[in-house]
Design an enzyme around this catalytic site. Structure first.
Site, short mmCIF file in Angstrom:
data_model
loop_
_atom_site.label_atom_id
_atom_site.label_comp_id
_atom_site.label_asym_id
_atom_site.label_seq_id
_atom_site.Cartn_x
_atom_site.Cartn_y
_atom_site.Cartn_z
N GLU A 52 0.83 -1.21 0.00
CA GLU A 52 0.00 0.00 0.00
C GLU A 52 0.87 1.26 0.00
O GLU A 52 2.09 1.20 0.14
CB GLU A 52 -0.95 -0.04 1.20
CG GLU A 52 -1.87 -1.26 1.13
CD GLU A 52 -2.87 -1.34 2.28
OE1 GLU A 52 -2.74 -0.59 3.27
OE2 GLU A 52 -3.80 -2.17 2.16
N GLU A 81 -1.55 -10.35 -5.76
CA GLU A 81 -1.52 -11.16 -6.99
C GLU A 81 -0.74 -10.45 -8.09
O GLU A 81 0.04 -11.08 -8.81
CB GLU A 81 -2.95 -11.43 -7.47
CG GLU A 81 -3.80 -12.27 -6.52
CD GLU A 81 -4.56 -11.43 -5.51
OE1 GLU A 81 -4.03 -10.39 -5.05
OE2 GLU A 81 -5.69 -11.82 -5.17
N CYS A 113 -9.47 -9.83 -6.35
CA CYS A 113 -10.36 -8.74 -6.77
C CYS A 113 -10.50 -8.76 -8.31
O CYS A 113 -9.77 -9.48 -9.01
CB CYS A 113 -9.81 -7.41 -6.30
SG CYS A 113 -8.40 -6.82 -7.25
#
Ligand code: THU
Length: 139
Positions: free
Chosen positions: A44, A55, A94
């Site tokens: 992040e 991923e 996601c």
């Protein structure tokens, strides 16, 4: 590599996550057709939108190590940093990560196995990219 060893690699990668904002730590291990392994974790940033998922981080490492066209299998583990020992939900990739995995599958023309787990590598959900992202966009 055995499934267990790949989960261990993903858990070790998760230990290197940089996720001080969400506190949601994700690790990923990618295995090639020849059994080579590349790993990644989410990273992040104070400018939130710059964060990258585990991923995509692992796929970038896989491209350098053995090439996206050789990706056979991907293992994801994750959960909140303070999740404790209770069994958690398996972390599913996601939408953006599904598209990134689909890119590797399109390069090789092969499906890619995806196995998702909680923060301790339990509660497996086994699937593949064709099921996670049917009718994927491609150029
Ligand atoms: N995250 C991943 O690393 N992979 C996913 O597939 C879902 C979400 C990360 C991004 C962010 O750092 C944190 O989890 C919370 O969304």
């Amino acid at each position: 590599m055995s499934g267990d060893a790949l989960v261990k690699a993903a858990l070790a990668a998760r230990d290197r996550a940089h996720a001080p904002y969400s506190r949601f730590h994700v690790g990923c291990a990618v295995e090639s057709l020849n059994g080579e392994v590349a790993v990644g974790a989410n990273m992040e940033n104070a400018c939130y939108r710059l964060g990258i998922c585990a991923e995509q981080s692992a796929l970038a490492a896989a491209q350098q190590a053995f090439g996206l066209e050789n990706v056979a299998r991907l293992v994801v583990v994750g959960g909140f940093a303070d999740a404790g020992e209770d069994i958690g939900e398996a972390v599913m990739p996601c939408g953006g990560c599904r598209q990134a995995i689909a890119e590797a599958a399109q390069l090789s023309g092969r499906n890619i196995t995806v196995t998702c787990h909680d923060h301790r590598g339990r509660n497996a959900v086994s699937t593949d990219i064709a099921s996670l992202l049917p009718a994927a966009f491609s150029l």
